[in-house]
Motif scaffolding. Structure first.
Motif, PDB file in Angstrom:
ATOM      1  N   GLY A 141      47.039  42.097  21.422  1.00 18.54           N
ATOM      2  CA  GLY A 141      46.391  40.803  21.274  1.00 18.54           C
ATOM      3  C   GLY A 141      46.485  40.268  19.851  1.00 18.54           C
ATOM      4  O   GLY A 141      47.347  40.675  19.072  1.00 18.54           O
ATOM      5  N   GLY A 142      45.567  39.366  19.507  1.00 22.07           N
ATOM      6  CA  GLY A 142      45.678  38.675  18.223  1.00 22.07           C
ATOM      7  C   GLY A 142      44.834  39.217  17.097  1.00 22.07           C
ATOM      8  O   GLY A 142      44.826  38.632  16.004  1.00 22.07           O
ATOM      9  N   GLU A 143      44.131  40.334  17.317  1.00 21.90           N
ATOM     10  CA  GLU A 143      43.225  40.836  16.279  1.00 21.90           C
ATOM     11  C   GLU A 143      43.958  41.131  14.975  1.00 21.90           C
ATOM     12  O   GLU A 143      43.511  40.728  13.883  1.00 21.90           O
ATOM     13  CB  GLU A 143      42.514  42.091  16.785  1.00 21.90           C
ATOM     14  N   ASP A 144      45.073  41.839  15.060  1.00 18.15           N
ATOM     15  CA  ASP A 144      45.794  42.204  13.840  1.00 18.15           C
ATOM     16  C   ASP A 144      46.422  40.981  13.176  1.00 18.15           C
ATOM     17  O   ASP A 144      46.443  40.871  11.949  1.00 18.15           O
ATOM     18  CB  ASP A 144      46.866  43.248  14.169  1.00 18.15           C
ATOM     19  N   TRP A 145      46.937  40.067  13.980  1.00 16.00           N
ATOM     20  CA  TRP A 145      47.500  38.811  13.446  1.00 16.00           C
ATOM     21  C   TRP A 145      46.453  38.090  12.599  1.00 16.00           C
ATOM     22  O   TRP A 145      46.732  37.658  11.476  1.00 16.00           O
ATOM     23  CB  TRP A 145      47.969  37.950  14.605  1.00 16.00           C
ATOM     24  N   GLN A 146      45.240  37.991  13.129  1.00 14.35           N
ATOM     25  CA  GLN A 146      44.171  37.314  12.395  1.00 14.35           C
ATOM     26  C   GLN A 146      43.824  38.057  11.109  1.00 14.35           C
ATOM     27  O   GLN A 146      43.546  37.421  10.071  1.00 14.35           O
ATOM     28  CB  GLN A 146      42.929  37.192  13.272  1.00 14.35           C
ATOM     29  N   LEU A 147      43.874  39.391  11.137  1.00 13.14           N
ATOM     30  CA  LEU A 147      43.612  40.165   9.916  1.00 13.14           C
ATOM     31  C   LEU A 147      44.631  39.833   8.829  1.00 13.14           C
ATOM     32  O   LEU A 147      44.278  39.731   7.646  1.00 13.14           O
ATOM     33  CB  LEU A 147      43.641  41.660  10.229  1.00 13.14           C
ATOM     34  N   ALA A 188      50.425  29.110   1.042  1.00  9.20           N
ATOM     35  CA  ALA A 188      51.034  27.939   0.408  1.00  9.20           C
ATOM     36  C   ALA A 188      50.548  26.666   1.099  1.00  9.20           C
ATOM     37  O   ALA A 188      50.119  26.694   2.252  1.00  9.20           O
ATOM     38  CB  ALA A 188      52.554  28.041   0.504  1.00  9.20           C
ATOM     39  N   PRO A 189      50.587  25.522   0.411  1.00  9.27           N
ATOM     40  CA  PRO A 189      50.259  24.256   1.069  1.00  9.27           C
ATOM     41  C   PRO A 189      51.147  24.050   2.300  1.00  9.27           C
ATOM     42  O   PRO A 189      52.362  24.272   2.246  1.00  9.27           O
ATOM     43  CB  PRO A 189      50.563  23.216  -0.013  1.00  9.27           C
ATOM     44  N   GLY A 190      50.545  23.668   3.414  1.00  9.10           N
ATOM     45  CA  GLY A 190      51.312  23.507   4.646  1.00  9.10           C
ATOM     46  C   GLY A 190      51.661  24.813   5.318  1.00  9.10           C
ATOM     47  O   GLY A 190      52.563  24.859   6.167  1.00  9.10           O
ATOM     48  N   PHE A 191      50.962  25.889   4.984  1.00  7.30           N
ATOM     49  CA  PHE A 191      51.212  27.211   5.559  1.00  7.30           C
ATOM     50  C   PHE A 191      51.276  27.138   7.089  1.00  7.30           C
ATOM     51  O   PHE A 191      50.480  26.468   7.733  1.00  7.30           O
ATOM     52  CB  PHE A 191      50.092  28.162   5.139  1.00  7.30           C
ATOM     53  N   THR A 192      52.268  27.859   7.648  1.00  4.72           N
ATOM     54  CA  THR A 192      52.414  27.951   9.100  1.00  4.72           C
ATOM     55  C   THR A 192      52.578  29.403   9.496  1.00  4.72           C
ATOM     56  O   THR A 192      53.336  30.154   8.855  1.00  4.72           O
ATOM     57  CB  THR A 192      53.641  27.156   9.588  1.00  4.72           C
ATOM     58  N   THR A 193      51.889  29.804  10.541  1.00  3.43           N
ATOM     59  CA  THR A 193      52.096  31.139  11.089  1.00  3.43           C
ATOM     60  C   THR A 193      52.386  31.035  12.578  1.00  3.43           C
ATOM     61  O   THR A 193      51.816  30.195  13.289  1.00  3.43           O
ATOM     62  CB  THR A 193      50.889  32.066  10.849  1.00  3.43           C
ATOM     63  N   VAL A 194      53.299  31.883  13.055  1.00  4.05           N
ATOM     64  CA  VAL A 194      53.642  31.923  14.480  1.00  4.05           C
ATOM     65  C   VAL A 194      53.602  33.371  14.960  1.00  4.05           C
ATOM     66  O   VAL A 194      53.943  34.298  14.219  1.00  4.05           O
ATOM     67  CB  VAL A 194      55.043  31.332  14.762  1.00  4.05           C
ATOM     68  N   ALA A 246      45.367  31.994  18.180  1.00  2.00           N
ATOM     69  CA  ALA A 246      46.029  30.843  17.546  1.00  2.00           C
ATOM     70  C   ALA A 246      45.079  29.653  17.491  1.00  2.00           C
ATOM     71  O   ALA A 246      44.988  28.959  16.466  1.00  2.00           O
ATOM     72  CB  ALA A 246      47.302  30.480  18.317  1.00  2.00           C
ATOM     73  N   HIS A 247      44.361  29.418  18.578  1.00  2.00           N
ATOM     74  CA  HIS A 247      43.399  28.297  18.602  1.00  2.00           C
ATOM     75  C   HIS A 247      42.284  28.513  17.585  1.00  2.00           C
ATOM     76  O   HIS A 247      41.911  27.587  16.849  1.00  2.00           O
ATOM     77  CB  HIS A 247      42.818  28.152  20.010  1.00  2.00           C
TER      78      HIS A 247
END
Length: 397
Positions: free
Chosen positions: A201-207, A219-225, A255-256
């Motif tokens: 799931g997303g727990e580690d991604w959020q960490l 950075a400004p405009g940071f994006t994660t996928v 992600a939400h």
């Protein structure tokens, strides 16, 4: 020096050794397949988690060739020993690093458990000292287990349906010859569901996003996928409606939460629904091999979208060269070619009698088997497997 003549040691959809030259050749072929483009503006800083295989590797290579990225790639691979070769990902990473150096790029490769707090600390220090704030975080980890850094508990994922047993045809290979078998799975219990969500799931991604934010490395405009998959209704009972699907739903909910919370005024977060692919992760999922083989039979080479094709498409969307292809849930979709109704109708027809489909046209299954073997560096065109090869390769400095 450790020159050995090696042969594959295979058990079903697992090969426990890899070929250094074959693994290197697969990366070189990917590198040459991705058409280079002249980067525009500042080279973006990118952190790729899961950089040695699958979509993570494809996004790293496409980012290098098309966007001139710099930054850090994290993978968890095993070195060669006296009795075993290194993992294929180890050899692929060494080859990628050599190509980056030849091209004048700047990627540092970290070999460590990306789930561990110690790895996060190491990577954050490296970013702060060498690269600065991160423009793009690519989360593409696939593992059967994860140690919770807060509790130390080891969670193990399972591939099972939820609520009801699952019986399906499957694709088996005996001595390289495909045949149709059957897979029977019992439903997961609540503990198994929860453990799978903990791993996938997303727990580690959020960490990771939180750690970057706390270190002032967004950075400004940071994006994660984060890479995800939906797939066909044919495989839904064991995938989107099973334990893996529960984990993917948690990933999408994460992600939400990131978009509306931590990154509300600091960046973007998306899950990316990629199309079918032959990866070390996907071959472990019952019935996926057969489905993917039939899909390839329907699409052929011209209609198939490789991980490289999809990686190039995603980078163009992330950088604004193309409009984002979002669904109603805010997910970036790269799988339209797979889920085209006419394509799925034809795959369903073949699925109804897979033995007849296999007998009538074995090209899809033969392709799948070749792609699976190449994941470990075997059966790669142009590689001489009759001579000895150096198996002890250093990790990129």
């Amino acid at each position: 020096m450790s020159i050995q003549q090696i042969t594959p040691k295979q058990r079903g959809y697992l090969i426990v050794n890899s070929h250094p030259a074959g693994s290197a050749a697969t990366v070189d072929r990917q590198w040459r397949r991705i058409e280079p483009a002249a980067p525009v503006g500042r080279a973006p800083v990118v952190l790729v988690l899961g950089a040695s295989a699958g979509y993570g590797q494809a996004l790293l290579l496409a980012g290098l060739r098309r966007q001139g990225i710099r930054g850090v790639g994290v993978a968890y691979e095993a070195a060669a020993t006296e009795r075993r070769t290194a993992t294929a990902g180890w050899y692929r990473t060494a080859t990628t690093a050599a190509l980056v150096e030849q091209d004048g790029g700047d990627i540092t490769f970290v070999n460590a458990d990306a789930y561990a707090d110690a790895t996060r600390a190491e990577v954050l220090e490296l970013l702060a000292e060498r690269y600065g704030p991160v423009d793009h975080l690519v989360y593409s980890l696939a593992s059967p287990r994860r140690t919770d850094p807060a509790t130390g508990e080891v969670h193990h994922s399972v591939i099972k349906p939820i609520g009801a047993p699952y019986t399906s045809p499957s694709l088996l290979f005996e001595d390289g010859t495909p045949r149709i078998g059957t897979v029977d799975l019992t439903p997961a219990d609540e503990a198994e569901q929860a453990a799978t969500v903990k791993v996938m799931g997303g727990e580690d991604w959020q960490l990771w996003v939180r750690a970057l934010a706390d270190a002032d490395l967004l950075a400004p405009g940071f994006t994660t996928v984060a890479l995800s998959y939906v797939g066909s209704e044919i495989t839904a009972p064991v995938y989107r409606q099973g334990t893996i699907g529960a984990a993917k739903e948690h990933l999408e909910a994460t992600a939400h939460r990131l978009r509306t919370g931590l990154l509300a005024d600091r960046g973007r977060a998306f899950t990316v629904v990629a199309g079918a692919a032959v990866t070390q992760a996907s071959t472990a999922i019952p019935s996926i091999a057969l489905y993917t083989s039939l899909l390839r039979t329907v699409l052929g080479e011209e209609g198939w979208r490789t991980t490289d094709d999809q990686a190039v498409d995603l980078w163009e969307q992330l950088t604004g060269a193309k409009e984002l292809t979002l669904d109603e849930q805010g997910r970036i979709r790269l799988d339209g070619w797979e889920l085209d109704p006419a394509v799925q109708d034809r795959v369903r027809e073949l699925w109804a009698d897979p033995a007849a489909a296999l007998a009538a046209d074995p090209a899809g299954s033969a392709w799948f088997y070749g792609q699976f073997r190449q994941l470990y560096g075997w059966d790669v065109p142009g590689v001489d497997y009759t001579t000895g090869v150096e198996t002890s390769t250093p990790w990129p400095a």
